[in-house]
Write an enzyme that holds these catalytic residues in place. Structure first.
Site, mmCIF file in Angstrom:
data_model
loop_
_atom_site.group_PDB
_atom_site.id
_atom_site.type_symbol
_atom_site.label_atom_id
_atom_site.label_comp_id
_atom_site.label_asym_id
_atom_site.label_seq_id
_atom_site.Cartn_x
_atom_site.Cartn_y
_atom_site.Cartn_z
ATOM 1 N N VAL A 197 6.136 1.366 7.087
ATOM 2 C CA VAL A 197 6.522 2.747 7.378
ATOM 3 C C VAL A 197 5.281 3.601 7.571
ATOM 4 O O VAL A 197 4.373 3.585 6.734
ATOM 5 C CB VAL A 197 7.385 3.313 6.233
ATOM 6 N N PRO B 162 0.843 -1.203 0.000
ATOM 7 C CA PRO B 162 0.000 0.000 0.000
ATOM 8 C C PRO B 162 0.876 1.250 0.000
ATOM 9 O O PRO B 162 1.581 1.529 0.961
ATOM 10 C CB PRO B 162 -0.798 -0.122 1.305
ATOM 11 N N ASP C 147 6.005 2.004 1.806
ATOM 12 C CA ASP C 147 5.092 0.898 2.061
ATOM 13 C C ASP C 147 4.449 1.116 3.429
ATOM 14 O O ASP C 147 5.106 0.987 4.462
ATOM 15 C CB ASP C 147 5.876 -0.419 2.030
ATOM 16 N N HIS C 148 3.156 1.420 3.428
ATOM 17 C CA HIS C 148 2.488 1.791 4.676
ATOM 18 C C HIS C 148 2.280 0.609 5.614
ATOM 19 O O HIS C 148 1.848 0.784 6.755
ATOM 20 C CB HIS C 148 1.136 2.452 4.370
ATOM 21 N N ARG C 149 2.597 -0.605 5.171
ATOM 22 C CA ARG C 149 2.554 -1.742 6.076
ATOM 23 C C ARG C 149 3.709 -1.686 7.066
ATOM 24 O O ARG C 149 3.608 -2.208 8.183
ATOM 25 C CB ARG C 149 2.631 -3.061 5.302
#
Length: 426
Positions: free
Chosen positions: A401, A222, A397-399
C-alpha cells in the site's frame, strides 16, 4: 492394558499450554469423550477429551504447570488384554468433545530437539537429555551442561528450575574456589539487593503470542501511518435516535457503523483488503470481508473475527460484537473465531485515547485505529462551529500500500461515516 494420553497437537502453531484444572482423579473410571482436563493455550482455553475408556492410574502433570505437545498427561488402564502396548489403538473421540473440537492422541515418540546454538560433544546413548528449547537456551546462557543436570520434570525432563539450581551450585563452588576480591563481592551483593526489589511476572500464554506477533509484524512489514479526523456529528445524532428503536439487550455502539463504512471503502479500494505472498511475490486480493476487532482483556489483546461483515445488518453486527467481546474476556473463543481476518480495527478511544499508531495484524496489510469522539471547534464555510470529531489512524504495509492508496481509502471511510444515511442505503 495401560494406555498413555499425550497432549495432542491441536494445530495453529500451538506447542505448549498451561494445565488449568484436572477434571478427574487417580482411581476414577472414565469413558471415551469425557473431559480430562482444561488447558490454557496462547489462543484459547481448551477442554481435552479422553480417547480411552478405563480407570485412571496416573496423572503426570500438575495444575498450573506448563505442558508440551507430545508430553504424557495421563495413564489409563483400559482393561484390554491380548494387545501389546506397541500396537496402535484407535482413539475414540466424541464429536465436538472439546472447545477446539475432537482431539487425537498420538503414540509417537517426540524426539529431543537440538542442543542449542553451540556444538556439544556426543551424548552417550544411556544419557539422553530431555529439555524444552526455552530450557536449553537458559542452560546455554548460564553455561550449564545439560548432561550434568538431573531433571525433575515428566520423564526426567530438565526444567528451568533444575538449570537455575545447577547454575547456583556451580557459582557457589566457583566462588569458594577462586575467593573473589572483596570489590567483586560487593557488586554481587548490591546486584542481589536490587533483584530482591524486582517482581517477576511470568508471561501468560496469550502475552507470549502477542509478543511474537508484534515482532513478526514489525520485522516483516515496513509500517507507515496516515492520520485524519472525520466529522461524525450526523452519525452521533442518528445513533441516539436509533437506540430508542431497539431492545435494551442490544448495545448499539459506533463500532457497527465504523465496520460498515470500512467494508464499503474496502470494496472501492481492494488492495487494502489483501495480503502479500512473499514466496510467489503476488498480492492476494480477498473477495470476502472478515474484520478482526481488537478486544482489551485482562490477559492481553485478543482479536476475534467477525465474518462476512458486508452481508450483515447494523443490528446483527452489534449482537455479534457483544457476544464475541464477552467470550473474548472470558477466554471462551474457539480457534476458528480468531483467524482468517482480512482487515483489523483497534478502538483505543474506548479507554479515552485520541490518536495512536496501531501495529498491523500480519499478514494483513492495514489496520485502522479508532480514537475517542470529542466535541471540537471546526471552521465550516468560514464559520466556527462545534462538531463531533472522530480521530482515525491507519497503519499500512508499504510493500503493498502506498500513501495515495491509504489516503483514498481514508477519504472513502470519512465520506460514509459523515453521512449515516448513505452508509445504510448502500
Amino acid at each position: 492394558m495401560i494406555q498413555e494420553f499425550k497432549f495432542p497437537d491441536i494445530g495453529e502453531g500451538i506447542h505448549e499450554g498451561k494445565l488449568l484444572k484436572w477434571h478427574m482423579e487417580v482411581g476414577d473410571t472414565i469413558q471415551a469423550g469425557d473431559t480430562i482436563a482444561e488447558v490454557e493455550t496462547d489462543k484459547v482455553n481448551a477442554e481435552l477429551p479422553s480417547p480411552y475408556s478405563g480407570k485412571v492410574i496416573a496423572l503426570l502433570a500438575e495444575e498450573g504447570g506448563i505442558i508440551y505437545v507430545g508430553q504424557v498427561l495421563i495413564k489409563v488402564d483400559t482393561g484390554e488384554v491380548g494387545k501389546s502396548q506397541d500396537q496402535t489403538v484407535e482413539p475414540v473421540a466424541e464429536e465436538n468433545a472439546g472447545v477446539v473440537g475432537a482431539l487425537e492422541a498420538s503414540s509417537e515418540v517426540i524426539p529431543a530437539s537440538a542442543e542449542g546454538r553451540k556444538q556439544e560433544a556426543a551424548i552417550p546413548p544411556k544419557r539422553k537429555v530431555l529439555a524444552t528449547p526455552v530450557a536449553r537456551k537458559m542452560a546455554y546462557d548460564l553455561g550449564v551442561d545439560l548432561r550434568n543436570v538431573t531433571g525433575t520434570g515428566p520423564g526426567g525432563r530438565v526444567m528451568k528450575a533444575d538449570i537455575a539450581a545447577a547454575a547456583e551450585k556451580t557459582t557457589a563452588g566457583d566462588s569458594e574456589a577462586s575467593k573473589p576480591e572483596q570489590k567483586h563481592e560487593t557488586k554481587l551483593e548490591a546486584a542481589s539487593k536490587d533483584r530482591n526489589q524486582i517482581e517477576r511476572v511470568p508471561l501468560s500464554m496469550i502475552r507470549k503470542t502477542i509478543a511474537k506477533k508484534m515482532v513478526q509484524s514489525k520485522h516483516t512489514a515496513p509500517h507507515a501511518t496516515a492520520m485524519d479526523e472525520v466529522d461524525v456529528t450526523e452519525l452521533v445524532k442518528f445513533r441516539e435516535t436509533a437506540k430508542g428503536h431497539f431492545d435494551e439487550d442490544i448495545h448499539l455502539t459506533f463500532m457497527p457503523f465504523i465496520m460498515k463504512a470500512i467494508v464499503l471503502a474496502l470494496k472501492k479500494n481492494p488492495k487494502i483488503n489483501s495480503s502479500l505472498d512473499d514466496e510467489t511475490e503476488e498480492i492476494l486480493l480477498k473477495k470476502y470481508y472478515h474484520l478482526g476487532i481488537a478486544v482489551d482483556t485482562e490477559e492481553g489483546l485478543t482479536v476475534p473475527v467477525v465474518r462476512n461483515v458486508d452481508q450483515k445488518s447494523i443490528v446483527r453486527l452489534a449482537k455479534e460484537l457483544n457476544d464475541l467481546g464477552q467470550r473474548a474476556r472470558n477466554r471462551k473463543l474457539t480457534i476458528d473465531e480468531l483467524k482468517e481476518s482480512t482487515f483489523s480495527i483497534t478502538n483505543y478511544g474506548a479507554v479515552g485515547s485520541i490518536f495512536g499508531v496501531p501495529v498491523i495484524n500480519y499478514p494483513e496489510v492495514a489496520i485502522m485505529g479508532i480514537g475517542k469522539i470529542s466535541k471540537k471547534p471546526v471552521v465550516i464555510e468560514d464559520e466556527l462551529v462545534i462538531r463531533h470529531m472522530l480521530p482515525l489512524s491507519m497503519s499500512f504495509d508499504h510493500r503493498v500500500v502506498d500513501g495515495g492508496d491509504a489516503g483514498r481509502f481514508m477519504n472513502d471511510v470519512k465520506k460514509y461515516l459523515s453521512d449515516p444515511y448513505r452508509l445504510l442505503l448502500l
